[in-house]
Design a protein around this motif. Structure first.
Motif, mmCIF file in Angstrom:
data_model
loop_
_atom_site.group_PDB
_atom_site.id
_atom_site.type_symbol
_atom_site.label_atom_id
_atom_site.label_comp_id
_atom_site.label_asym_id
_atom_site.label_seq_id
_atom_site.Cartn_x
_atom_site.Cartn_y
_atom_site.Cartn_z
ATOM 1 N N ARG A 52 0.848 -1.204 0.000
ATOM 2 C CA ARG A 52 0.000 0.000 0.000
ATOM 3 C C ARG A 52 0.883 1.253 0.000
ATOM 4 O O ARG A 52 0.651 2.198 -0.757
ATOM 5 N N GLN A 53 1.896 1.258 0.851
ATOM 6 C CA GLN A 53 2.767 2.422 0.952
ATOM 7 C C GLN A 53 3.594 2.618 -0.310
ATOM 8 O O GLN A 53 3.854 3.759 -0.727
ATOM 9 N N ASP A 54 4.010 1.502 -0.946
ATOM 10 C CA ASP A 54 4.737 1.601 -2.220
ATOM 11 C C ASP A 54 3.926 2.388 -3.238
ATOM 12 O O ASP A 54 4.449 3.256 -3.953
ATOM 13 N N PHE A 55 2.643 2.064 -3.333
ATOM 14 C CA PHE A 55 1.773 2.725 -4.312
ATOM 15 C C PHE A 55 1.715 4.225 -4.040
ATOM 16 O O PHE A 55 1.898 5.047 -4.946
ATOM 17 N N LEU A 56 1.453 4.579 -2.778
ATOM 18 C CA LEU A 56 1.324 5.992 -2.436
ATOM 19 C C LEU A 56 2.647 6.735 -2.617
ATOM 20 O O LEU A 56 2.684 7.861 -3.126
ATOM 21 N N SER A 93 6.001 10.588 -5.632
ATOM 22 C CA SER A 93 7.219 10.948 -6.365
ATOM 23 C C SER A 93 6.886 11.526 -7.746
ATOM 24 O O SER A 93 7.732 12.182 -8.368
ATOM 25 N N LYS A 94 5.671 11.279 -8.195
ATOM 26 C CA LYS A 94 5.221 11.842 -9.476
ATOM 27 C C LYS A 94 4.382 13.109 -9.235
ATOM 28 O O LYS A 94 3.551 13.498 -10.071
ATOM 29 N N GLU A 95 4.597 13.749 -8.090
ATOM 30 C CA GLU A 95 3.981 15.032 -7.733
ATOM 31 C C GLU A 95 2.467 14.939 -7.547
ATOM 32 O O GLU A 95 1.722 15.866 -7.853
ATOM 33 N N HIS A 96 2.004 13.812 -7.022
ATOM 34 C CA HIS A 96 0.595 13.651 -6.689
ATOM 35 C C HIS A 96 0.367 14.019 -5.229
ATOM 36 O O HIS A 96 1.171 13.660 -4.359
ATOM 37 N N ARG A 97 -0.730 14.727 -4.953
ATOM 38 C CA ARG A 97 -1.144 14.972 -3.572
ATOM 39 C C ARG A 97 -1.733 13.660 -3.028
ATOM 40 O O ARG A 97 -2.644 13.094 -3.644
ATOM 41 N N ILE A 98 -1.248 13.191 -1.880
ATOM 42 C CA ILE A 98 -1.823 11.999 -1.249
ATOM 43 C C ILE A 98 -2.971 12.463 -0.368
ATOM 44 O O ILE A 98 -2.766 13.199 0.600
ATOM 45 N N ASP A 151 -4.708 7.993 -3.645
ATOM 46 C CA ASP A 151 -5.184 7.592 -2.310
ATOM 47 C C ASP A 151 -5.464 6.102 -2.269
ATOM 48 O O ASP A 151 -5.323 5.386 -3.265
ATOM 49 N N THR A 152 -5.850 5.613 -1.086
ATOM 50 C CA THR A 152 -6.459 4.290 -0.957
ATOM 51 C C THR A 152 -7.853 4.524 -0.419
ATOM 52 O O THR A 152 -8.033 5.113 0.644
ATOM 53 N N GLN A 153 -8.859 4.116 -1.186
ATOM 54 C CA GLN A 153 -10.257 4.418 -0.864
ATOM 55 C C GLN A 153 -10.977 3.187 -0.314
ATOM 56 O O GLN A 153 -10.927 2.102 -0.898
ATOM 57 N N LYS A 154 -11.657 3.361 0.804
ATOM 58 C CA LYS A 154 -12.512 2.309 1.345
ATOM 59 C C LYS A 154 -13.738 2.172 0.448
ATOM 60 O O LYS A 154 -14.402 3.165 0.159
ATOM 61 N N CYS A 155 -14.062 0.954 0.021
ATOM 62 C CA CYS A 155 -15.196 0.733 -0.866
ATOM 63 C C CYS A 155 -16.051 -0.430 -0.376
ATOM 64 O O CYS A 155 -15.534 -1.404 0.180
ATOM 65 N N ILE A 156 -17.349 -0.328 -0.613
ATOM 66 C CA ILE A 156 -18.274 -1.432 -0.330
ATOM 67 C C ILE A 156 -19.126 -1.654 -1.565
ATOM 68 O O ILE A 156 -19.712 -0.714 -2.103
ATOM 69 N N LEU A 194 -6.857 1.336 -4.612
ATOM 70 C CA LEU A 194 -5.732 2.250 -4.777
ATOM 71 C C LEU A 194 -5.936 2.996 -6.097
ATOM 72 O O LEU A 194 -6.253 2.378 -7.116
ATOM 73 N N GLY A 195 -5.789 4.315 -6.074
ATOM 74 C CA GLY A 195 -6.059 5.060 -7.295
ATOM 75 C C GLY A 195 -5.194 6.288 -7.457
ATOM 76 O O GLY A 195 -4.688 6.849 -6.481
ATOM 77 N N ASN A 196 -5.015 6.701 -8.701
ATOM 78 C CA ASN A 196 -4.369 7.976 -9.000
ATOM 79 C C ASN A 196 -5.220 8.725 -10.014
ATOM 80 O O ASN A 196 -5.879 8.113 -10.861
ATOM 81 N N TRP A 197 -5.250 10.069 -9.890
ATOM 82 C CA TRP A 197 -6.128 10.900 -10.702
ATOM 83 C C TRP A 197 -5.381 12.087 -11.286
ATOM 84 O O TRP A 197 -4.460 12.620 -10.674
#
Length: 906
Positions: free
Chosen positions: A8-12, A17-22, A63-68, A93-96
């Motif tokens: 999970r932390q690797d993804f974030l 490192s690609k200038e994404h806001r977490i 981010d990592t989003q909780k989903c149901i 896990l997602g990037n936008w």
């Protein structure tokens, strides 16, 4: 092997490192999106950006989003536990990118993370693109070194994403991982092969679809990606199932400890389901959802009851699911701290739900098994819809649980009959309410002639009324009502728990009509009046009543916040009722409130009342309201584009509300909680009063005290009468705004009540003791005549028969005398009776020698004797009691006694 926390932390870290806001995960309960029961994708919290109605202060984020996913279009419930990769709760896990980077960067970065950072075998990766998206196809070839034959084209069903029938949409590119032992073929991708699994979806939002279905290029193009965290962990940990990863194994191991069962064979799927479902329950409840019978609450209840039923497969018959919450919190709380804070509340609620369902689960399972047995005998494979409805209605079995159990043994449920019975139940419930039709329709003759002005503000009503005009009427003769349409309507209509205004319509000729309620632009008038159309009237609201309602409504807002501060942030309004007499507020909580908690809540509210805080109401766009810190809004309420925000100190209470309120809190007077109770599992109710309601409350209690006092002997009554006369003198003319005086009076009153109850208890104890002594003396006196009674004994072939009537107050006293008779009756049969409240009470006794030698039984003798009197009874051989209704047949029964005895001799 990488741990899930590292993955999970690797993804974030990679996207940082690609200038994404977490950014943090949004709540799994989307309170500001009435179209969703639960957050089911990472993009939900950014929907406003894609629709062009909102902005962020960043262009790219991750981010990592909780989903149901447990209902609606995205519903994986049936597969959960039985395959290795579907879940009701999961992390996405997602990037936008919001109008920033696009396909080239998204594709290149996805490949870099998978193959360079995580080092996945490139030959195991397959990619799909939309059949018309040649741009993505060429970018996969130019920006990555994927095997070109592993890039496949699919149509809209698999590779075109749409938010809805209209609006933002675009092609997507899915990345799949091949688990097959020898490598899959192209035909295995998107073919339902569980060993060829989608792990990441890259969505490119570049079009807007109009109402005609035509696609138009968006001015800004967006990227929305979603990676299944649990699936990715499985890939990197090289497991055959998500449940074998370190995401789920702590829960599986805890289930093994709790149940004593092995994780294999027939127990494996049940453990998988329970491990999955407890995660859903933990996160949903942690974010404020509560199991109930409606909406998302019912979805949660279904999930919990499904898990409980799978627990039966593990021989678990007592609550156990709640014990798994600690494991969920211990393994995931560092990422989602909200479940750490709510740990005990979550456990308590789940345990309560388990206890409630366990009461009916076994009985429901027996009914299910009995029906299956009947079906097997008849050769049918269709489970009765009537029984499915009974399981739902009587035993709390959601229909999908019954369907699940039926499918497990190759049966199908008669859903058509079930649905018919459900619809009939709803129809009958609707009819039972006998509500007046509230649809906003006019008869055809009015549709094009009525010009209704909604500009009048019903919140600032004048106590003198307003001049308006009747523009139409509807007659409801069966209800003895007339619905009157007003050009201007000052009467508040029932909404949000607040009752309608009442008042009068006064015609120019002085005639008055009682208004019993309001429906938007209409009022309900008592009686039938057919000549109302196009008349000028004065509409007068019952102003004192409206003021009392306003006090209760503003106080409800204050109490809501006070409850959250005293009990916790899980408290949310689940229902309310407000009239001029009281306020009622339902909320989720799992324990009876302590006296100290009630005092603390009252103090918080009353302190705010004393501060004379202005109460303001402002209309604004919904999007603006959402940005107000700590604003309260409720799921299920239908909010429009423009909402009304009621503020009582921006740092204390801000709520979306369409009700009427006081101008400042000083108008409330005193707030007092009258009652606190449970209305269902996990739901409490508070009933409280304010203002004039406090005066009414005190008056009611005075009447109660006088009633109790009057039931006591005069010496007690006179003491309390004097005290209450003094109290009423102090209370006379009290103003409800004089909070300190009312507090003093209530305190004095409560003290008087406590003293009165102590005296009453003491008096009743004395009375009971006196009655017991009198009864004892009465029995002793009656027992003194036994010797005389024995002298009247009659002989039946050597058996002495003794009968006698005693004037006793109850059957126990008669039994005591019969016992004494038996002690002195060396050999024989006795029968004693009393007339108590117009009926015969009797006791028969038999001496030991006749029980042994003649096999006589007092129970049989008493029963036969009582039958003659139109009654019955029985008991043991030595003593038995019975009763009869017909006192006129006593002599007949006594005359028959020798024959009864003779008949029972063996």
């Amino acid at each position: 092997m990488k741990k899930s926390t590292e993955i999970r932390q690797d993804f974030l870290d990679f996207f940082a490192s690609k200038e994404h806001r977490i950014v943090p995960s949004a709540s799994v309960v989307p309170y500001d999106d009435p179209t969703l029961l639960f957050t089911n994708a990472g993009m939900n919290q950014f929907k406003d950006v894609f629709l062009g109605t909102g902005k962020r202060d960043y262009k790219r984020c991750a981010d990592t989003q909780k989903c149901i996913r447990v209902s609606g279009k995205h519903n994986d419930l049936e597969e959960v536990g039985h395959d290795g990769y579907h879940h009701t709760f999961f992390e996405m896990l997602g990037n936008w990118s919001f109008g920033d980077y696009y396909k080239k960067e998204a594709i290149a970065w996805a490949w870099e993370l998978l193959t360079k950072v995580w080092g996945l075998d490139k030959s195991r990766l397959w990619v799909t693109v939309f059949r018309e998206d040649d741009e993505s196809l060429e970018l996969w070839k130019s920006e990555t070194d994927i095997e070109h034959s592993h890039i496949l084209k699919f149509d809209e069903k698999d590779n075109f994403w749409e938010m809805g029938d209209t609006g933002p949409c675009g092609p997507c590119s899915e990345i799949h991982y091949d688990f097959t032992p020898n490598g899959c073929k192209a035909g295995d991708v998107n073919a339902g092969n569980p060993d060829v699994m989608e792990i990441w979806n890259l969505v490119f939002i570049q079009y807007n679809r109009d109402k005609e279905g035509v696609l138009h290029d968006l001015p800004a193009k967006h990227v929305d990606t979603g990676m299944g965290f649990e699936r990715m962990v499985r890939v990197l940990q090289n497991k055959s199932s998500n449940y074998l990863t370190d995401v789920f194994l702590p829960l599986i191991n805890e289930l093994i400890n709790i149940t004593g069962k092995e994780y294999s064979g027939k127990y494996e799927a049940s453990m998988n389901v329970i491990a999955d479902h407890v995660r859903t329950l933990t996160f949903a409840i942690g974010d404020g959802a509560i199991p109930s019978n409606e909406g998302r609450g019912y979805v949660l209840r279904r999930v919990l009851r499904r898990a409980a039923r799978y627990g039966r497969n593990l021989d678990m018959r007592t609550p156990f699911i709640y014990k798994l919450v600690d494991t969920v919190v211990d393994t995931m709380g560092h990422v989602f701290p909200e479940i750490v804070e709510k740990r005990e509340m979550i456990k308590s609620l789940i345990k309560g739900e388990e206890e409630s369902f366990n009461v009916t689960l076994d009985r429901g399972l027996k009914l299910f098994d009995d029906e299956i047995g009947s079906m097997k005998k008849s050769g049918s494979k269709i489970f009765s819809g009537e029984v499915a409805f009974k399981l739902h209605d009587t035993y709390g079995f959601p229909i999908d649980l019954t369907q699940l159990m039926a499918r497990e043994i190759d049966f199908n449920v008669d859903e058509k009959t079930f649905d018919e019975l459900m619809n009939e139940q709803k129809r009958m419930a609707k009819e039972a309410r006998k509500e007046i039709d509230m649809t906003f329709e006019f008869e055809d003759k009015h549709k094009h002639t009525i010009n209704i002005d909604f500009s009048y503000d019903p919140y600032n009503v004048s106590k003198y009324g307003i001049d308006t005009r009747i523009i139409a009427t509807e007659i409801h003769e069966s209800l003895d009502k007339t619905i009157v349409y007003l050009y201007l309507n000052p009467f508040y209509h029932e909404s949000g728990g607040q009752v309608s205004d009442v008042g009068k319509l006064i015609l120019e000729d002085g005639r008055e009509y009682d208004v019993e309620g309001s429906l938007v632009n209409r009022v309900i008038v008592k009686g039938i009046e057919k000549n109302f159309d196009d008349l000028s009237v004065k509409a007068v609201v019952d102003y004192p009543r409206r003021q009392s309602i306003q006090r209760n409504h503003s106080t409800t807002h204050l109490m809501h916040e006070a409850l959250r501060r005293v009990l916790g942030s899980h408290v949310k309004q689940m229902g309310s009722y407000l009239d001029d007499k009281l306020l009622r507020f339902d909320f989720p909580h799992f324990h009876k409130l302590t006296p100290q908690e009630i005092t603390d809540i009252e103090d918080i509210v009353n302190n705010n009342v004393k501060e004379n805080i202005p109460v303001s109401a402002e209309e604004m766009p919904m999007e603006s309201a959402k940005k107000i810190p700590n604003v309260k809004m409720f799921f299920g309420e239908k909010y429009g584009d423009v909402v009304r925000v009621v503020t009582i100190d921006p740092n204390f209470s801000v709520e979306l509300c369409g009700g009427t309120h006081v101008k400042d809190t000083s108008d409330i007077g005193l707030f007092k909680i009258i009652k606190e109770e449970s209305i269902s599992s996990g739901t409490r109710r508070i009933i409280a009063r304010t203002g004039q309601g406090i005066i009414d409350y005190i008056n009611e209690r005075v009447v109660e005290i006088e009633k109790i006092s009057s039931e006591l002997p005069e010496k007690y009554y006179n003491n309390f009468k004097l005290a209450m006369d003094n109290f009423k003198k102090d209370f006379e003319g009290a103003d409800f705004r004089d909070a300190e005086l009312l507090k003093t009076l209530i305190k004095y009153h409560d003290s008087t009540v406590n003293s009165l109850m102590d005296v009453k208890e003491k008096y009743l104890e004395e009375k009971k003791h006196t009655e017991k002594e009198l009864a004892k003396q009465k029995v002793q006196s009656a027992a003194g005549s036994i010797d005389e009674l024995l002298s009247t004994a009659k002989d039946l072939n050597g058996i002495n028969i003794v009968t006698g009537k005693f004037d006793m107050d109850n059957a126990d006293e008669l039994k005591e005398i019969a016992d004494k008779l038996r002690e002195k009756l060396k050999s024989g049969v006795g029968l004693l009776y009393s007339i108590i409240e117009g009926k015969v009470s009797l006791v028969a006794v038999v001496s030991d020698d006749l029980i042994k030698g003649k096999k006589l039984s007092a129970g049989k003798i008493a029963g036969d004797f009582a039958k003659i009197l139109g009654g019955g009874g029985g008991g043991k051989p030595h003593l038995a009691a019975a009763g009869g209704k017909d006192v006129t047949k006593i002599d007949e029964a006594i005359a028959a006694l020798p024959g009864i005895i003779q008949k029972n001799i063996e």
